[in-house]
Write a protein that holds these residues in place. Structure first.
Motif, mmCIF file in Angstrom:
data_model
loop_
_atom_site.group_PDB
_atom_site.id
_atom_site.type_symbol
_atom_site.label_atom_id
_atom_site.label_comp_id
_atom_site.label_asym_id
_atom_site.label_seq_id
_atom_site.Cartn_x
_atom_site.Cartn_y
_atom_site.Cartn_z
ATOM 1 N N UNK A 64 -10.789 11.304 -52.959
ATOM 2 C CA UNK A 64 -10.805 12.543 -53.726
ATOM 3 C C UNK A 64 -10.887 12.269 -55.228
ATOM 4 N N UNK A 65 -10.195 11.257 -55.708
ATOM 5 C CA UNK A 65 -10.265 10.903 -57.131
ATOM 6 C C UNK A 65 -11.665 10.445 -57.510
ATOM 7 N N UNK A 66 -12.320 9.713 -56.618
ATOM 8 C CA UNK A 66 -13.684 9.267 -56.875
ATOM 9 C C UNK A 66 -14.612 10.460 -57.035
ATOM 10 N N UNK A 67 -14.518 11.434 -56.134
ATOM 11 C CA UNK A 67 -15.360 12.629 -56.238
ATOM 12 C C UNK A 67 -15.006 13.448 -57.475
ATOM 13 N N UNK A 68 -13.732 13.541 -57.789
ATOM 14 C CA UNK A 68 -13.280 14.334 -58.937
ATOM 15 C C UNK A 68 -13.796 13.766 -60.255
ATOM 16 N N UNK A 69 -14.065 12.484 -60.305
ATOM 17 C CA UNK A 69 -14.519 11.870 -61.551
ATOM 18 C C UNK A 69 -15.881 12.412 -61.995
ATOM 19 N N UNK A 90 -10.376 21.591 -60.153
ATOM 20 C CA UNK A 90 -11.188 21.136 -61.273
ATOM 21 C C UNK A 90 -10.612 19.810 -61.745
ATOM 22 N N UNK A 91 -11.370 19.113 -62.565
ATOM 23 C CA UNK A 91 -10.889 17.848 -63.093
ATOM 24 C C UNK A 91 -9.791 18.114 -64.117
ATOM 25 N N UNK A 92 -8.729 17.357 -64.041
ATOM 26 C CA UNK A 92 -7.611 17.502 -64.962
ATOM 27 C C UNK A 92 -7.932 16.801 -66.273
ATOM 28 N N UNK A 93 -7.462 17.381 -67.352
ATOM 29 C CA UNK A 93 -7.664 16.783 -68.671
ATOM 30 C C UNK A 93 -6.367 16.241 -69.255
ATOM 31 N N UNK A 97 -2.736 13.668 -63.873
ATOM 32 C CA UNK A 97 -3.320 13.737 -62.531
ATOM 33 C C UNK A 97 -4.829 13.776 -62.672
ATOM 34 N N UNK A 98 -5.522 13.528 -61.580
ATOM 35 C CA UNK A 98 -6.978 13.507 -61.610
ATOM 36 C C UNK A 98 -7.548 14.911 -61.471
ATOM 37 N N UNK A 99 -6.904 15.737 -60.644
ATOM 38 C CA UNK A 99 -7.396 17.081 -60.393
ATOM 39 C C UNK A 99 -6.269 18.092 -60.583
#
Length: 168
Positions: A64-69, A90-93, A97-99
């Protein structure tokens, strides 16, 4: 895009919107803006994956982190269908966290606000916008970022900037 693919994408958009339209939530503004973002979708990528859980590390999180990138670059959100709860992320800023969960089908959200944006580039050299307008937009974006209204803010002050589109 072929007619068959466009029909398929529109069917998927309608299904996602229908599913999340009925969600009861205190986050009605987030829900409205999310449905707006889903309705302007021009493409969908379906990923069906499986893995053997060998206990070495959490492969589900890694996948999931890979896709979120790629979410920011694609101006996309990610629907994760889970056994207990479906959610759009959505992607976290924030770097923690990543999302971030925009909205789940149980009405939960990790965000205070969600305002989708569409990227396009305008410069004063193109004649489409003048320097005063660019500065005003930068100040507005800075204000919205400080108030945490923008979920995908720019990380740099560039002359070529991403400009906010909103609902009218």
């Amino acid at each position: 895009m072929g007619e068959e693919q466009a029909k398929f994408i529109n069917g998927q958009i309608n299904a996602v919107c229908g599913h999340f339209y009925g969600v009861e939530t205190e986050n009605s503004d987030i829900k409205t803006n999310l449905l707006y973002a889903v309705c302007r979708t021009k493409a969908m990528i379906f990923i069906n994956y499986s893995f053997v859980d060998d206990g070495e590390f959490d492969k589900k999180v890694f996948i999931e982190e890979t896709f979120a990138s790629f979410l920011d670059e694609l101006q996309a959100v990610m629907l994760i269908m889970d056994e207990g709860e479906d959610g759009i992320y959505c992607k976290s800023q924030d770097g923690k966290s990543v999302m971030k969960l925009i909205l789940s089908d149980k009405g939960r959200s990790d965000l205070k606000h969600y305002l989708p944006e569409e990227a396009f580039i305008m410069t004063s050299e193109s004649g489409e916008i003048n320097d005063e307008q660019i500065e005003r937009r930068k100040r507005s974006r800075k204000f919205l970022k400080e108030k945490e209204y923008l979920n995908n803010p720019d990380s740099t002050e560039q002359e070529q900037m991403r400009m906010q589109t909103g609902m009218t």
